[in-house]
Structure formats: C-alpha cells, structure tokens
Design an enzyme around this catalytic site. Structure first.
Site, short mmCIF file in Angstrom:
data_model
loop_
_atom_site.label_atom_id
_atom_site.label_comp_id
_atom_site.label_asym_id
_atom_site.label_seq_id
_atom_site.Cartn_x
_atom_site.Cartn_y
_atom_site.Cartn_z
N ASP A 173 14.25 10.61 25.56
CA ASP A 173 15.08 10.01 24.51
C ASP A 173 14.63 9.15 23.57
O ASP A 173 14.06 8.01 23.87
CB ASP A 173 16.22 8.97 25.41
CG ASP A 173 17.24 8.38 24.67
OD1 ASP A 173 17.13 8.61 23.33
OD2 ASP A 173 18.31 7.98 24.99
N LYS A 205 13.30 -2.29 18.77
CA LYS A 205 13.92 -3.03 20.03
C LYS A 205 13.32 -3.02 21.09
O LYS A 205 12.96 -2.11 21.64
CB LYS A 205 15.26 -2.57 19.93
CG LYS A 205 16.45 -3.20 19.06
CD LYS A 205 17.55 -2.32 18.85
CE LYS A 205 17.28 -0.92 18.24
NZ LYS A 205 18.29 -0.03 18.39
N GLU A 235 21.38 -1.30 6.82
CA GLU A 235 22.35 -0.56 7.60
C GLU A 235 23.46 -0.95 8.12
O GLU A 235 23.94 -2.15 8.19
CB GLU A 235 21.19 0.09 8.82
CG GLU A 235 20.93 -1.29 9.71
CD GLU A 235 20.88 -0.93 11.28
OE1 GLU A 235 21.85 -0.27 11.48
OE2 GLU A 235 20.18 -1.29 11.80
N LYS A 260 29.15 6.17 15.63
CA LYS A 260 27.73 5.78 15.52
C LYS A 260 27.18 6.99 14.75
O LYS A 260 27.05 7.77 15.61
CB LYS A 260 26.88 5.20 16.58
CG LYS A 260 25.56 5.13 16.50
CD LYS A 260 24.85 4.41 17.95
CE LYS A 260 23.57 4.65 17.97
NZ LYS A 260 23.07 4.19 19.22
#
Ligand code: PSU
Ligand code: MN
Length: 309
Positions: free
Chosen positions: A147, A168, A36, A97
């Site tokens: 989110d 993460k 990525e 992004k």
C-alpha cells in the site's frame, strides 16, 4: 516501480475552474500557493476542518501570496475556492476522497470531493501553480508495503515545491524515505538534519539535504528546473515545538491505532483517515492541535518560498 505518469502543463486546462483572483495572480506572475482538500473532507473532523481551511488561506495572504485551495466540485476541478464553496465542501455529507486514479471518474460522474496531495499536485501544476503546502504526505503503510500512496508517484513526476511536515507518522517512515530516494525526489530538511514525523519534530532518520531560508529552497527549485528534472522538491518542516508530540509517545499511540485498524480489517483509501481520527481520539485532541500548528507553519513557509521564486 515505474513512473510513466507525466503531467503536461502545456495542454490548456479546458474544464478547470480557476478562481478569478488566482487566475489574475498567475497572469501577473504574483506568488500563489496551492492547498489540498482531502484534509478538509477526510483528514480533520468538523467543524475544525473549515476553521483550519480558512486559517490556512488567511496565513498565505498574511505572507503576501494568494491561496488556491483545490478540490473537485460537482465534477469540476476547481483551483481556488470562493468562501461559499469552501464552506460547502467542508460540510459535504458524503465527499469522495480523490487521488490520481479517482480523478477521471470523479469528473465524469460529477462527484464532489477533496483532492489528496497527488491529485492536488496534478491539478495545481496544470493550472500553472508551482508551490504547494500540505500537512503530511502519504507514503508506504506499516505492515502493508504494497500500500504505497500515489502521493509518491506524483512527487516523482510533477516539478513543484511541496512543503510538508514529513510523511504522516502512521506510515513506515524508513521505507517511505527509501522510496523517495529511488524516485529521485530531493527531500530537504528545513532547519533540521532529520526527517520530521508529522506531529513529532523528528523521526531520527537523517536527511542529506538541509535549507534554512526560503531563498535557498527557491534556488534549488530553479536549479532543478534548469536541469530539466521532473521530480518535486520536498521541503520538510518540523512541527512547532509547543504543539509537538514526542516521537516515543506518538509511536506507542500509532502502534495501537495500526493494530486496531488491522483487527477491524480497514485497508486502502480508508486507512489513512481511520488512523488519523483514531489518533485524535487516543491523544485527546493533541494530534489535532499539532496537525493545525504544522499546517499553518507549512502554509506560511510555502508563501515565503512562492515569493522568493
Ligand atoms: N495530511 C494531513 N491530513 C490528511 C492528509 C494529509 O494532515 O488527511 C491526506 C492527504 O491528502 C494525503 C492523503 O494525500 O492523506 C494520503 O492518503 P493515502 O495514504 O490513502 O494515499
Ligand atoms: Mn493507500
């Protein structure tokens, strides 16, 4: 949560640019690994971003596979970048992004940017790639259960093998794991029985599935394909011990970074990059050192899995 998102590889990708070396490898059925680029444009500081991007490609080659870094350059989805393109992307002054929802506008408006795990998976799969390496996937944010990264939706609907170091650590890991279960994504601990936490080897959360070789992973991926299931196989690998940050320590740093983001009112797509850079600062670069180590390890394993498939 509904998963209407479907990626159809049978539609010939018209506006793709597939690197000649990648195209040839795919045609000959040789192993290719997708990488990525949001981590190049938004996850890592310059000039380390370019250094690591190059190292990732070299590592894949060392293991006998062809690397394909995926990004959108001037509106063109690129599967595989030339050395010059990689360099330009890493130095791009205001890159976008690009997650799934951003792809149409990015292409229509000729934007240049890094693709997240979700957008990378979509482009990679359409180009015929089946194995992908990244650092840590997105998930459910701490304190903001609304989110939820589109990475989870992509994982639910694009049948690739995705190698990562877990989600993460800045995220709500128990909620993220629950969501993956709901979405039917098998989460495999590679050489571990617990869910790795990105820069820390373990979150302490148990995983029901474990694999200890690339062949075992490849066999699960083949079984998934035979069963006609659409979810990715998520292979999670603990960060190498010598670069790891102990979980208790990471937790304290993350709590501080999350509180800081809250105070600053940072939300949405900006949140993940903010937290990562804040952590790098707080840990005096140790989180970056760990990030590099885990990325390289994941690229290596992905190449081995691609060879075993
Ligand atoms: N892993 C890293 N660094 C990163 C990311 C992952 O080591 O910067 C990126 C990935 O591209 C992932 C994205 O898809 O963060 C998730 O962003 P969000 O939480 O906004 O969906
Ligand atoms: Mn988000």
């Amino acid at each position: 949560m509904t998963c209407s998102y479907v990626s159809d590889a049978s539609e010939a990708p018209q506006r793709f640019s597939v690197e000649p070396e990648v195209a040839q490898a795919l045609q000959e059925g040789r192993p290719v690994v997708a990488l990525e680029s949001a981590l190049i444009t938004h996850g890592l500081p310059r000039p380390l971003n370019l250094e690591i991007a190059r190292e990732l490609e070299e590592t894949v080659r060392e293991e006998g596979a062809i690397p394909a870094t995926i990004a959108v350059l001037e509106g063109r989805p690129c599967v595989g970048l030339s050395p010059e393109q990689l360099e330009r992307l890493a130095a791009e002054p205001a890159p976008v992004k690009i997650s799934l929802r951003d792809l149409p506008a990015a292409v229509a408006r000729r934007a240049t940017g890094g693709t997240t795990v979700a957008a990378t998976m979509h482009l990679a799969y359409r180009a015929g790639l089946r194995v992908f390496a990244t650092g840590g996937i997105g998930g459910v944010h701490r304190g903001h259960p609304e989110d939820v990264s589109a990475d989870l939706i992509a994982l639910a609907s694009i049948p690739m093998v995705v190698v990562c170091a877990g989600a993460k650590a800045i995220l709500d890991l128990p909620r993220t794991l629950e969501m993956l279960e709901t979405l039917g994504v098998p989460v495999v601990g590679y050489g571990t029985d617990t869910f790795p936490a990105f820069t820390s080897p373990t979150s302490g959360l148990p995983l029901p599935l474990r694999a200890d070789s690339p062949e075992e992973v490849a066999a699960m991926a083949r079984a998934r394909d035979d069963l006609g299931l659409r979810a990715a196989l998520l292979v999670t690998v603990p960060v190498p011990q010598e670069a790891a940050i102990p979980w208790e320590e990471a937790e304290a740093e993350i709590e501080a970074a999350v509180a800081e983001a809250e105070r600053e009112g940072i939300r949405g797509p900006a949140l993940t990059p903010y937290l990562l850079s804040r952590l790098a600062h707080q840990t005096d670069g140790r989180s970056l050192h760990a990030n590099r180590a885990l990325l390289l390890q994941n690229a290596r394993l992905a190449a081995r899995i691609a060879r075993a498939r």
